[in-house]
Design an enzyme around this catalytic site. Structure first.
Site, PDB file in Angstrom:
ATOM      1  NE  ARG A  50      19.564 -10.391  -4.479  1.00  0.00           N
ATOM      2  CZ  ARG A  50      20.614 -10.009  -5.229  1.00  0.00           C
ATOM      3  NH1 ARG A  50      20.507  -9.049  -6.120  1.00  0.00           N
ATOM      4  NH2 ARG A  50      21.779 -10.593  -5.063  1.00  0.00           N
ATOM      5  CE1 TYR A 102      -0.274  -4.791  10.637  1.00  0.00           C
ATOM      6  CE2 TYR A 102       1.743  -3.950   9.684  1.00  0.00           C
ATOM      7  CZ  TYR A 102       1.057  -4.945  10.332  1.00  0.00           C
ATOM      8  OH  TYR A 102       1.713  -6.098  10.672  1.00  0.00           O
ATOM      9  CG  ASP A 174      -2.101  -1.405   3.238  1.00  0.00           C
ATOM     10  OD1 ASP A 174      -2.808  -2.350   2.846  1.00  0.00           O
ATOM     11  OD2 ASP A 174      -1.198  -1.541   4.087  1.00  0.00           O
ATOM     12  CE  LYS A 199      -1.571  -9.500   7.712  1.00  0.00           C
ATOM     13  NZ  LYS A 199      -1.401  -8.060   7.741  1.00  0.00           N
TER      14      LYS A 199
HETATM   15  C1  LIG Z   1      -0.347  -7.119   7.919  1.00  0.00           C
HETATM   16  C2  LIG Z   1      -0.413  -5.809   7.261  1.00  0.00           C
HETATM   17  C3  LIG Z   1       0.734  -5.212   6.716  1.00  0.00           C
HETATM   18  C4  LIG Z   1       2.100  -5.855   6.845  1.00  0.00           C
HETATM   19  O1  LIG Z   1       2.182  -7.042   6.132  1.00  0.00           O
HETATM   20  P1  LIG Z   1       3.099  -8.318   6.584  1.00  0.00           P
HETATM   21  O2  LIG Z   1       2.795  -9.293   5.495  1.00  0.00           O
HETATM   22  O3  LIG Z   1       2.633  -8.745   7.937  1.00  0.00           O
HETATM   23  O4  LIG Z   1       4.514  -7.863   6.584  1.00  0.00           O
HETATM   24  C5  LIG Z   1       0.581  -4.000   6.072  1.00  0.00           C
HETATM   25  N1  LIG Z   1      -0.619  -3.387   5.977  1.00  0.00           N
HETATM   26  C6  LIG Z   1      -1.733  -3.926   6.504  1.00  0.00           C
HETATM   27  C7  LIG Z   1      -3.038  -3.202   6.384  1.00  0.00           C
HETATM   28  C8  LIG Z   1      -1.672  -5.150   7.163  1.00  0.00           C
HETATM   29  O5  LIG Z   1      -2.790  -5.671   7.702  1.00  0.00           O
END
Ligand SMILES: *Cc1c(COP(=O)(O)O)cnc(C)c1O
Length: 381
Positions: A50, A102, A174, A199
């Protein structure tokens, strides 16, 4: 000597940790839960998974170098990263956030952070005066996504960082959509960068992951304490998949962008398409700011078609492009934000942000662009 970006994707700036002697080119997957102690009161530096794992640490090193940060903490998903980050705040703290976020981030703020006494004001962060006006005495954080999801609005990170500094609050950005290949928010004044590694970073639509990248020792220590406490760490195999994905980030991002620009231009001339939102188009309202702060415009685009019937027809007849959530992988995907990613956003707010029954979002993959356009052509016929 500093390496260029495409080299950093593969090697980072420095050397990887020298903990294994076989010379394996691919960093090994340390699939273990715990580590033996050499003696009483002694540690190899690795005690329990962890807290430490060599594969995860190697990935964190590469991401830190790509984002020009001081430290990166890897999580089991983007949402795990966002939710751990929000735990750093107290009841009564106020956050100014982009209004076209998001959907999962909005859900986290509403279901968890508001319940725990935090307050949120959502504004169009591309409007600097609106951000300044939303700041209160108890504002501790400005939370920005740029470009936004799905409407591709662009926020001037440098200008917002000046507002954040003036009011002694943190700026979190983000950076999922552009990745460090096209945008480095820490260089533009942000304090923390958030990623869904699910992503583009991982890039192959096959696992989840998330990062928080910091540029201060203090923030990094607080986040490490929090992940040790709440426990949503990235598993060793998933760390390895993301490490491998990032090796090809530079070639993938170039191709995503090239395809997205060609498709955006093509869509603009289709009779059933009303508006196309892609910051790489010169008539996009955020084009100038994007061109100034990013080295590219990415592979995401959104468009409106002429009716709900057309939108449903497109989603049901695309063949090569798949109707699915998520984004940023080699495969092209089309999303219906109205019932998918933004289903939990209150209807009035959704519509005010331009998301309705005719909105389609496309994550342009790295297939041959003529094949993608042919698929869109038959679906829009
Ligand atoms: C998908 C996404 C998230 C969340 O991420 P997960 O890996 O699906 O938990 C946060 N911010 C943006 C811009 C995203 O596209």
């Amino acid at each position: 000597m500093a390496y260029q970006l495409d080299t950093v994707c593969i090697h980072g700036q420095g050397q990887r940790e020298n903990i294994e002697t076989t010379g394996a080119i691919s960093f090994p997957i340390y699939q273990t839960a715990a580590y033996a102690h050499p003696g009483v009161g002694q540690s190899t530096g690795y005690d329990y998974n962890r807290v430490q794992n060599p594969t995860r640490k190697e990935l964190e090193r590469i991401v830190t170098d790509l984002e020009h940060g001081l430290d990166t903490i890897a999580f089991s998903s983007g949402m795990a990263a966002i939710s751990a980050f929000m735990e750093l705040f107290q009841p009564g703290d106020h956050v100014v956030a982009t209004d076209d976020l998001y959907g999962g981030a909005i859900r986290q703020f509403r279901l968890v952070n508001e319940k725990n006494g935090m307050q949120f004001t959502y504004v169009d962060t591309s409007d600097l005066a609106a951000v300044e006006a939303a700041i209160q005495d108890n504002t501790k954080l400005i939370y920005v996504e740029t470009p936004t999801n799905p409407m591709m609005q662009i926020t001037d990170i440098r200008a917002i960082s000046e507002i954040a500094k003036k009011h002694h609050c943190l700026l979190a950005v983000d950076n999922t959509f552009l990745t460090p290949y096209f945008q480095n928010p820490l260089d533009l004044g942000a304090d923390i960068v958030i990623h869904s590694a699910t992503k583009y970073l991982e890039g192959h639509n096959d696992t989840l992951g998330g990062f928080l990248v910091t540029k201060s020792e203090e923030l990094s220590e607080r986040i490490r304490e929090m992940i040790k406490t709440t426990g949503a760490v990235l598993a060793p195999f998933d760390a390895w998949l993301i490490l491998r994905g990032i090796k090809t980030l530079s070639v993938r991002m170039e191709k995503h962008q090239e395809n997205a620009l060609a498709i955006a231009k093509w869509l603009k001339n289709q009779p059933k398409v009303k508006d196309v939102y892609y910051a790489g188009l010169e008539d996009h309202p955020g084009h100038k700011v994007a061109a100034k702060q990013c080295s590219g415009f990415g592979g995401m685009l959104t468009f409106h078609v002429d009716s709900q019937e057309t939108a449903h027809h497109v989603l049901e007849t695309i063949k090569l492009i798949q109707f699915a959530e998520s984004l940023g992988g080699t495969e092209s995907l089309m999303t219906y934000p109205f019932t998918q990613t933004h289903a939990d956003v209150p209807d009035e707010k959704r519509r005010a942000n331009g998301i309705d029954e005719t909105t389609l979002r496309m994550s342009v993959g790295i297939e041959n662009v003529d094949d993608l356009i042919k698929d869109l052509e038959q679906a829009l016929a």
